[in-house]
Design an enzyme around this catalytic site. Structure first.
Site, PDB file in Angstrom:
ATOM      1  N   ASP A 126     -12.221  11.252   6.333  1.00 45.84           N
ATOM      2  CA  ASP A 126     -13.302  12.198   6.041  1.00 45.84           C
ATOM      3  C   ASP A 126     -13.492  13.092   7.262  1.00 45.84           C
ATOM      4  O   ASP A 126     -13.844  12.615   8.337  1.00 45.84           O
ATOM      5  CB  ASP A 126     -14.595  11.445   5.716  1.00 45.84           C
ATOM      6  CG  ASP A 126     -15.668  12.330   5.107  1.00 45.84           C
ATOM      7  OD1 ASP A 126     -15.596  13.565   5.282  1.00 45.84           O
ATOM      8  OD2 ASP A 126     -16.579  11.785   4.466  1.00 45.84           O
ATOM      9  N   ARG A 128     -15.568  15.782   7.330  1.00 44.08           N
ATOM     10  CA  ARG A 128     -16.787  16.584   7.196  1.00 44.08           C
ATOM     11  C   ARG A 128     -17.713  16.458   8.404  1.00 44.08           C
ATOM     12  O   ARG A 128     -17.765  15.424   9.052  1.00 44.08           O
ATOM     13  CB  ARG A 128     -17.540  16.184   5.927  1.00 44.08           C
ATOM     14  CG  ARG A 128     -16.868  16.635   4.651  1.00 44.08           C
ATOM     15  CD  ARG A 128     -17.568  16.100   3.418  1.00 44.08           C
ATOM     16  NE  ARG A 128     -17.416  14.654   3.297  1.00 44.08           N
ATOM     17  CZ  ARG A 128     -17.938  13.932   2.299  1.00 44.08           C
ATOM     18  NH1 ARG A 128     -18.662  14.529   1.360  1.00 44.08           N
ATOM     19  NH2 ARG A 128     -17.739  12.628   2.235  1.00 44.08           N
TER      20      ARG A 128
END
Length: 201
Positions: A126, A128
């Site tokens: 991930d 983000r």
């Protein structure tokens, strides 16, 4: 502060009359948005969804993920409450971008899970950056929220950025035979708080 608030306008939807607020990352010029309903600055904890952009799920009705279902359910829940915020965090494909996301899909078609596919392409599971979402909340004048999420990482990052998360509100929708393995990977490898029903049982 990594962002600035640029502009806002009315955005009527099938669930209610929202205000869309546009933000720009100061360093990169990348844009993000928030949909706001009702009076969010009255000091009560505001129902908030941090929704990461997913073109395939949000706009193209993909069943490979639960994103489109979560977007619709969050807007419905905010409208039912009469106030709230949906942050539209424009970091497609856990921030690897649309084309790399399609590459990851192709690897998943060959049997890899979402985490393995991202890693094979040279990315973290991930990528983000949720600190941007804390900045958006600060620019909207909101510091106490009830967060609609199954993702403990969002809670952790927002708390560390100074947002008071009064409660976590689960958002479990959209489970289907096409995304069962995707959701199982979220639980097993990313710690998501989901109760899966196994559609094929």
């Amino acid at each position: 502060m990594q962002l600035r608030l640029v502009t806002q306008a009315k955005l009527p939807t099938q669930w209610g009359n929202f205000t869309i607020v546009g933000f720009e990352e100061i360093a990169t010029g990348k844009d993000h948005a928030a949909l706001v309903l009702g009076n969010i600055t009255d000091q009560s904890s505001v129902l908030t969804r941090v929704h990461s952009e997913c073109l395939t799920g949000d706009a193209l009705f993909s069943l490979r993920c639960d994103c489109g279902f979560q977007l619709e359910a969050a807007l419905k829940q905010i409208a039912k409450e009469g106030k709230g915020i949906l942050i539209y965090h424009r970091q497609e494909g856990r921030n690897i971008g649309l084309l790399n996301k399609i590459r990851a899909y192709a690897l998943q078609d060959q049997g890899l899970d979402t985490v393995e596919a991202n890693e094979q392409l040279g990315f973290a599971a991930d990528e983000r950056d949720f600190t941007l979402c804390a900045d958006m909340l600060n620019l909207l004048g909101v510091s106490h929220i009830r967060l609609l999420t199954n993702n403990p990482e969002k809670i952790k990052v927002l708390k560390e950025a100074g947002i008071d998360i009064v409660a976590r509100v689960p958002l479990e929708v959209g489970e289907n035979p096409n995304n069962e393995h995707y959701l199982e990977t979220k639980v097993a490898k990313m710690g998501h708080l989901l109760h899966l029903h196994h559609c094929n049982d």
